[in-house]
Design an enzyme around this catalytic site. Structure first.
Site, PDB file in Angstrom:
ATOM      1  N   HIS C  49     -13.368   0.485  -5.791  1.00 35.01           N
ATOM      2  CA  HIS C  49     -13.022  -0.875  -6.173  1.00 35.01           C
ATOM      3  C   HIS C  49     -14.129  -1.869  -5.818  1.00 35.01           C
ATOM      4  O   HIS C  49     -14.412  -2.788  -6.578  1.00 35.01           O
ATOM      5  CB  HIS C  49     -11.722  -1.259  -5.465  1.00 35.01           C
ATOM      6  N   HIS C  95      -4.674  -6.406 -11.551  1.00 38.82           N
ATOM      7  CA  HIS C  95      -3.811  -6.252 -10.378  1.00 38.82           C
ATOM      8  C   HIS C  95      -2.740  -5.225 -10.708  1.00 38.82           C
ATOM      9  O   HIS C  95      -1.551  -5.448 -10.519  1.00 38.82           O
ATOM     10  CB  HIS C  95      -3.213  -7.602  -9.948  1.00 38.82           C
ATOM     11  N   HIS C  97      -2.081  -1.835  -9.670  1.00 38.04           N
ATOM     12  CA  HIS C  97      -1.306  -1.082  -8.683  1.00 38.04           C
ATOM     13  C   HIS C  97      -0.344  -1.953  -7.882  1.00 38.04           C
ATOM     14  O   HIS C  97       0.823  -1.601  -7.752  1.00 38.04           O
ATOM     15  CB  HIS C  97      -2.245  -0.295  -7.765  1.00 38.04           C
ATOM     16  N   SER C 313      -4.699 -10.269   3.126  1.00 40.74           N
ATOM     17  CA  SER C 313      -3.786 -11.400   3.013  1.00 40.74           C
ATOM     18  C   SER C 313      -4.359 -12.373   2.000  1.00 40.74           C
ATOM     19  O   SER C 313      -5.571 -12.545   1.913  1.00 40.74           O
ATOM     20  CB  SER C 313      -3.646 -12.098   4.368  1.00 40.74           C
TER      21      SER C 313
END
Ligand SMILES: Nc1ncnc2c1ncn2[C@@H]1O[C@H](COP(=O)(O)OP(=O)(O)O)[C@@H](O)[C@H]1O
Ligand SMILES: [Mg+2]
Lengths: 80, 230, 754, 80
Positions: C49, C95, C97, C313
């Protein structure tokens, strides 16, 4: 630290769109025993202090002012 | 005329409202939510958006912003205040308008053009309209399901406080033309005095043919005409 | 070193997913055994990624330069020149997964991430687009995912106040267990105030802004680099919850900081969070960074350096400011209810140094961690092998029987999932906020006005995964052409593209072949159309136990309408009496079509041909015709073919508050009836013009060497299509009331998702 | 009729943007004693039946399937 558990629910006569929709969804899913669903809020507040009376007064105040809308909602709470 | 546009941290139609005011060839200024005074404006707009994320309830937190005290004073003096969408929700929470807002009956956010029937053309916000005139204006909200009990509804009607109702393009008002479940198809109301308007639809988005409609203009025109006469 | 000086065992190395000789390279880089924190950082940065190890060498081949390009690949977003003071920043990201596991939060945080990519450049977001793929809408699972994803996208974009103005929604069985959620954002930035993700100035403070750091999403980047199984779903540490209000605060504060020139460099903490932002910013500036973990705002007690560095986060930014300006920074942030937390400083040594409890827990050189050109940086030069499934993938037209009742076929198609109207999606999105949306969703491309200029932006996201599956090269080329064509249908000139490359596992040679081939197709089309690639995102490992997804290279196209009169077109007919004209050549192609799938149950090729010359001729004609005020409506022919394009031209105006208008159409042709009505031959469009402009249109088409045929007239309350072979008399094939068509089209998907 | 009272709260470590925002608002309003706010759901369900075990089983099932999002939320309930 003391913790207040606050329950905010709709007043009688106020339509609860979420509750109604969830009830319908449950119907569709085959839960035939469910008669009514009301969806409210459950709020936990950690609050500093030792005087329970004082704490209760403060919690009551913030419920009344902010956490619930007295036009449509009612609340109860307990301090632990 | 000078319009003050109240900006909360999560307001997002503030710029649109300013643009609309300027399209009407009027002056507009942003007023930060922490401001103390709004006395030097002729009219106020509380724009749409998500003032504080609309967490808890839309408008619940915004009502405590410092500027709101002076907004109240401003309204008490009989000067015009318009709350659009989130602005309407804030006015309800702040008690400047009666009633409350519930989640749309579909539980979904709805953004689309709707038709409004003008119920009252004597207010500062509708004096340029014909009674029963149909305005095409978009809505964009998830909590626009206006609620009031029967007693309050009767009062609203008796005082001619219902400003707009959702209808179809021919003016028909029924459950099918009610996008969000609002009591009596209510899309906008005024206070008893008539100088505070709250409405869910966005007139500032209907200012130009290329945006789909110019029907929003008439609300601004009405306010301007009212202010000129005052 | 440090209190988490966990011994690096074989097991720990394996758990971090290192492959081949990657761990040996780490030893060479470090000259010692790495610490646990360092190992975690390597693992995240070298994950597929973040490292693009399988794809980098192919991505480099994309055309990236052109007259409009101000910022190509390499930054948080690409930037193109609009010819005004304000440039356009844009980017797409996946986005997938997170959305498959938790549709609402996954999709919402996807919007959050892509918005941050755009506003960290100093650009105010003006629009979002979403490209969505699910399984069959008739399954409970898809309905659940669909509802959650759409709700999540809306909740986030609506709250931040960014209109979501276009997208695509596709249902195919292969996406059942691995839905695709790609989000694109567009922003406007003052050309002279473009911010970059760079650290500079030794001694400058490194400032942390935004939400607290929690244990959510630890190893998200690694997670995005594996296949989805029940086991990986379990392993997933707690889900990231979106906080769009925080995003709005960050957006406003960031733009104000940049505006006030208080920013040296800024980047959001996206994939691999603090790790990637600190190393990438250092690398771009040729400096290092020292970070004190104790200072990082944490959501949970007892979080250690490893967790803090790898947390994903949401709604967090890392910024380098000029030393001495901390007060001014704090002032801006306080206004927006945020805090500036100085967590470190820029250092000369080109290392990232992480301290915790006064001790150094990581000290690693930036270059080999970040720079894909470094000799020890992982790269996988996979060579693709042509997949076996492609052997018998093409049907012969002769083997397919043309249905007797073509009107019945039409009815089925117009109500089918991929063709039916998607208004229930875009109506959950605020697509009008900011009052610039000139063409609302429901036309080929959305058009946004740049107020106060002579420029408008047209944009569209497109891909046909089925085409790419059946013929990766053509599929890739068509994806680029279709998005450009949609943009051209509004009257705009396509300027640049961003792409989101969704594929299965690149370790599978056959899938890698799909990747190579489709990229080659995209390159060809992007070069021919002069639409360079400004960036994008690669999402591999989109597989589940039931198999890989279709190779799905989603193209996000940006185009400009530059014209004092700001003329543009929409897809629906405007006036009764107008002439309907078909631009482009009809060919005998039914392969790969929605028709072949829905009516004959076949997912087979051949994929329609794509000739760049014809495509360019079509787009030029559309543009010129619209700019000259000749073309009143333009709609490209895609899913469902000519008949569906005609039907949509009749009825889709209603969604924009216009009357629906019928059409009377007569077409002469020399091909199969089903190819004519439902085939998906490329490079075609339906336009309408007033009668007196017919000649002018013909002239333009002739100039560009484009086939053009007048086929009918706008008016009435029905869609009537008659066809005739060569010199035979016309025979009526479709004659339906528009209200009936509209009913089918509006309810095709809606009936399942209410 | 039996009534189930259901409390849905966030799992530990999951961000609660509503709670954080309300906490900040209370700070600003001058309520300095409030340390933490968590906002969850309180649901009341009226359900037909006489067998408490059975009712509990059903409530647990609908919580798991519909009322709580197991990815981020946990729940408790009591039947009265
Ligand atoms: N997920 C979505 N979000 C926003 N708009 C959408 C979405 N899906 C479809 N649309 C809109 O629906 C219309 C038709 O979409 P599509 O069939 O993909 O068009 P085309 O075939 O021209 O690419 C377009 O205006 C598109 O923007
Ligand atoms: Mg199209």
């Amino acid at each position: 630290m003391p913790k207040a558990k606050i329950y905010v629910t709709f007043k009688d006569g106020v339509l609860d769109p979420q509750g109604t929709t969830v009830k319908r969804a449950l119907d569709k899913m085959g839960y035939k025993n469910i008669e009514e669903v009301m969806i409210g809020k459950y709020i936990e507040v950690q609050i500093k202090g030792t005087d329970k009376k004082q704490i209760e007064k403060e919690i009551d105040e913030i419920c009344d002012k902010l956490l619930a809308n007295p036009n449509i909602e009612k609340y109860t709470f307990k301090v632990e | 005329m000078k319009f003050g546009i109240i900006v909360f941290p999560g307001s997002n139609c503030d710029r649109d409202c300013l643009w609309a005011v300027e399209e009407m060839k009027q002056k507009g200024e942003f007023v930060w939510h922490d401001s103390k005074s709004v006395a030097n404006y002729d009219a106020l707009i509380l724009p749409g958006g998500f003032s504080y994320g609309d967490y808890l309830r839309s408008g619940a937190i915004a009502r405590f912003a410092r500027v709101m005290d002076s907004v109240k004073t401003f309204a008490d003096k009989g000067k015009p205040v318009i709350g659009i969408c989130n602005g309407f929700q804030i006015l309800l929470e702040a008690g400047l308008l009666p009633g409350a807002m519930l989640t749309n009956k579909t539980l979904k956010f709805i953004c689309k053009y709707v038709n409004l029937s003008v119920e009252n053309n004597t207010s500062p916000f509708t004096n340029k309209c014909e009674k029963g005139q149909i305005l095409r204006v978009p809505i964009a909200h998830k909590e626009g399901n206006y609620f009031c009990d029967d007693t309050l509804l009767e009062t609203l009607l008796a005082n001619k406080q219902v400003a707009f109702r959702y209808c179809d393009e021919k003016g028909k008002i029924n459950a099918e033309t009610n996008p969000n479940g609002a009591v009596y198809n209510i899309a906008g109301i005024t206070n008893k005095k008539g100088n505070v308007l709250g409405l869910m639809p966005h007139p500032e988005r209907a200012m130009k043919e290329t945006l789909g409609s110019t029907d929003g203009k008439i609300i601004f025109e009405s306010v301007i005409s009212y202010l000129k006469k005052r | 070193m440090g209190k988490y000086d966990i011994e690096i065992t074989k097991k720990i190395i394996a758990e971090h997913g290192f492959k081949d000789n990657e761990y040996e390279n780490i030893l060479k880089i470090m000259g010692r055994v790495p610490t646990y924190v360092e190992l975690g950082i390597f693992s995240a940065m070298w994950s597929e990624h973040c490292s693009y190890k399988h794809s980098k060498h192919l991505l480099k081949k994309f055309p990236t330069k052109g007259k409009y390009i101000l910022q190509g690949p390499g930054e948080n977003a690409g930037i193109v020149d609009s010819g005004t003071k304000m440039a356009v920043a844009f980017k797409i990201e996946s986005h997938n997964h997170p959305s498959a596991v938790e549709p609402f939060q996954g999709a919402a945080t996807g919007i959050g991430g892509i918005l941050r990519d755009v506003f960290t450049m100093g650009a105010r977001p003006i629009a979002c687009l979403d490209s969505l793929r699910f399984g069959n809408i008739k399954t409970k699972k898809t309905q659940h995912l669909f509802a959650g994803v759409v709700d999540g996208i809306g909740a986030y974009g609506n709250c931040v106040g960014i209109p979501t103005i276009a997208g695509e929604t596709i249902f195919e069985d292969v996406y059942e267990d691995n839905c695709l959620v790609n989000a694109m954002a567009i922003g406007l930035v003052d050309k002279n105030k473009i911010a970059k993700g760079i650290a500079k100035g030794v001694g400058n403070p490194v400032i942390y802004i935004g939400s607290t750091t929690g244990r959510d999403g630890i190893h998200g980047a690694t997670f995005a680099s594996v296949e989805l199984t029940e086991a990986t779903k379990e392993k997933r540490s707690s889900v990231q919850v979106a906080d769009p209000f925080m995003e709005k605060l960050l957006l406003e504060a960031t733009l104000e900081l940049i505006e006030k020139k208080l920013v040296v460099g800024i980047q959001d903490m996206g994939a691999a969070g603090l790790t990637s932002s600190s190393t990438e910013m250092s690398y771009r500036g040729g400096v290092g960074m020292e970070i004190d973990i104790d200072k990082v705002p944490k959501r949970e007690k007892g979080m250690n350096a490893y967790e803090v560095m790898l947390s994903e986060s949401q709604e967090r930014m890392l910024m380098v400011a000029t030393k001495g300006k901390e007060k001014a920074v704090e002032k801006v942030l306080t206004k927006w209810g945020l805090h500036a937390v100085v967590i470190g400083k820029v250092i000369k040594k080109q290392n990232v140094v992480i301290k915790e409890g006064g001790k150094i827990v990581a000290d690693m050189p930036v270059e080999p961690v970040t720079d894909s050109n470094h000799k020890l940086f992982p790269r996988k030069n996979q060579i693709g092998v042509k997949p076996k499934y492609l052997k018998d993938i093409n049907i012969k037209n002769a083997d397919i029987k043309t249905p007797e009742n073509l009107e019945a076929t039409f009815k089925t198609l117009v109500a089918s999932q991929n063709i039916a109207c998607k208004n229930m999606v875009w109506e959950e999105y605020d697509h009008m906020v900011q009052t610039n949306t000139i063409v609302l969703p429901g036309s080929d491309a959305a058009v946004i006005d740049m107020k106060g200029t002579d420029v408008m932006i047209a944009t569209s996201v497109d891909c046909n995964g089925r085409y790419t599956y059946l013929d990766p090269f053509r599929g890739g080329a068509i994806a680029v052409c279709e998005s450009a064509r949609n943009v051209a249908c509004s009257g705009a000139e396509p300027a640049a593209l961003t792409n989101c490359l969704n594929y299965g596992s690149p370790e599978n040679k056959e899938i890698f072949w799909q990747f190579e081939q489709s990229l080659a197709g995209m390159r060809l089309a992007a070069k021919a159309l002069k639409t360079p690639v400004t960036g994008g995102n690669v999402s591999f490992y989109n597989e589940s136990p039931s198999g890989p997804i279709y190779p799905t290279p989603v193209i996000g196209m940006i185009g400009f309408i530059k014209d004092k009169k700001k003329r543009y077109a929409t897809q629906f007919f405007k006036t009764a009496g107008d002439r309907i004209v078909l631009l482009g050549k009809n060919k005998d192609e039914i392969g790969a079509s929605e028709y072949l799938k829905v009516i004959h149950g076949l997912i087979k090729g051949p994929v329609p041909e794509i000739e760049m010359k014809e495509e360019i001729a079509l787009q030029k004609t559309l543009r010129e015709g619209i700019k000259k005020g000749i073309i009143k409506s333009a709609h490209d022919i895609s899913d469902g073919g000519l008949s569906i394009a005609l039907a949509e031209s009749c009825i889709s105006g209603k969604l924009h508050g216009k009357k629906i208008l019928g059409a009377y159409v007569e077409v002469r042709h020399a091909i199969r009836e089903d190819s004519l009505l439902f085939g998906e031959t490329q490079s075609r469009a339906i336009v309408s013009v007033s009668e007196d402009k017919l000649e002018a249109l013909k002239k333009i088409a002739d100039k560009h060497n484009l086939t053009i045929m007048e086929i009918g007239k706008v008016g009435g309350d029905s869609l009537i299509i008659k066809t005739a072979k060569e010199k035979m008399p016309y025979v009526e094939k479709i004659n339906m009331k528009l209200l009936e068509i509209e009913n089918l089209w509006m309810n095709g998907v809606k009936q399942y998702v209410g």
